[in-house]
Design an enzyme around this catalytic site. Structure first.
Site, PDB file in Angstrom:
ATOM      1  N   SER A 172       0.852  -1.190   0.000  1.00  0.00           N
ATOM      2  CA  SER A 172       0.000   0.000   0.000  1.00  0.00           C
ATOM      3  C   SER A 172       0.886   1.238   0.000  1.00  0.00           C
ATOM      4  CB  SER A 172      -0.908   0.028   1.231  1.00  0.00           C
ATOM      5  OG  SER A 172      -1.546   1.287   1.328  1.00  0.00           O
ATOM      6  N   ASN A 239      -1.007  -4.173  -6.269  1.00  0.00           N
ATOM      7  CA  ASN A 239      -1.705  -3.128  -5.526  1.00  0.00           C
ATOM      8  C   ASN A 239      -1.851  -1.894  -6.425  1.00  0.00           C
ATOM      9  OD1 ASN A 239      -2.756  -1.590  -3.283  1.00  0.00           O
ATOM     10  ND2 ASN A 239      -1.536  -2.865  -1.910  1.00  0.00           N
TER      11      ASN A 239
END
Length: 348
Positions: A172, A239
């Site tokens: 992230s 991601n």
């Protein structure tokens, strides 16, 4: 898409994105969303990493962060569901606004920062999960933790009894320096701790690693090497991205991770590189920019054993799930594949 769903999406888009997301979760809880049950066929059924899926189309982490809509999501046609990310302690995440629609680009930017109710609350919800669904949890670290690597193992130990799989999320972009844990030595140490915890469980579950799309080819090779030696069961690619190339929306300069259509090409390229670097020895879940059966099929042919959706649901609604699964079935049949597994990596 039904007129009811189309009207609902138009209504949601009148609200700011985070409010709309909360309303979408509430609509799920109230039974106001499509409920198609299990979507499957002999071609769509697939197995990898000890999981047997009715179809390879999953829900990516981030949609149901706090595991509050497991039952209705399990009836929406997904082959598997990933919730979270969960951190040891509850945290509010980054200041609002932190979610942005890029409608012109069919994309989303978020900078949530692992906002969630904490592992203990989430574990109590997971304990009540539907037994006939495949459900995993994205593991996260607290922003102010003194031992972020240890946080992943802590969440796993707390929640594993109610899970079918867990994902280590070091990719992230919204938690400062979290992506530093993707470095070769740091990643090896982190995964060693997680795997020690997994191996001590009464019922060990598969562990996946989710990587960023912004890695160089050398960094992808390092991730592949660590993944193969660590004993993890699979990878998730990818991601969100920090890249903003080619965007048309006024929200393009917003900080955070970009997902949706603009991520498709980059995430698929990383997926193919990862499949090559691991020599197909680890299953990979492909995620990033999927909005059609053809997109899912490209991911599978590039090396994905399964795929995940999220951002496209913002624009297409939950009816997209059976549309992709059934469309993928037709594409496999057209090209003479008897199973999803036969098509994995066929374009590399």
């Amino acid at each position: 898409m039904s007129l009811f769903e189309q009207t609902g999406l138009q209504l949601l888009h009148r609200f700011d994105p985070e409010t709309a997301h909360g309303l979408a979760i509430k609509a799920l809880q109230l039974g106001l969303t499509p409920s198609v049950g299990t979507v499957t066929s002999p071609r769509l059924r697939t197995s990898f990493a000890g999981l047997t899926l009715p179809n390879p189309v999953g829900l990516a982490a981030g949609f149901d962060k706090n595991a509050t809509a497991l039952r209705p999501l399990s009836r929406a046609g997904f082959g598997f569901i990933e919730v979270g990310a969960a951190t040891p302690r509850p945290q509010p995440g980054n200041p609002k606004p932190r979610l942005f629609r890029l409608t012109e680009d069919r994309a989303v930017i978020n900078r949530f920062g692992f906002n969630n109710d904490g592992m203990k609350v989430i574990a109590t919800r997971l304990e009540q999960r539907p037994s006939d669904a495949i459900i995993g949890l994205n593991l996260g670290a607290n922003k102010d933790s003194e031992n972020r690597a240890g946080d992943f193992a802590t969440v796993l130990a707390t929640c594993a009894a109610y899970l079918d799989f867990a994902t280590v999320n070091v990719s992230s972009p919204n938690t400062e320096k979290l992506r530093d844990l993707q470095g070769k030595e740091a990643l090896a140490a982190l995964l060693a701790g997680v795997m020690d915890t997994r191996n001590a469980l009464d019922r060990p579950i598969p562990i996946f690693l989710k990587i960023a799309p912004d890695l160089s080819e050398a960094e992808i090779a390092d991730v592949a090497e660590v993944a193969l030696t660590s004993g993890i069961d699979g990878l998730i690619a990818t991601n969100t991205t920090l890249d903003r190339a080619g965007l048309a929306s006024l929200h393009a300069p917003e900080k955070g991770g970009l997902s949706g259509r603009p991520l498709f090409e980059k995430s698929t390229r990383v997926l193919a590189q990862l499949f090559h670097a691991t020599e197909g020895r680890l299953p990979i879940i492909g995620v990033g920019g999927i909005s059609s059966p053809e997109d899912a099929y490209i991911k599978i042919k590039a090396g994905a054993s399964a795929v995940q959706l999220y951002s496209a649901l913002t624009y297409e609604g939950l009816s997209l799930v059976p549309k992709i699964a059934n469309g993928l079935d037709a594409l496999l049949k057209r090209d003479g594949f008897n199973t999803v597994a036969e098509a994995v990596g066929s374009a590399t």
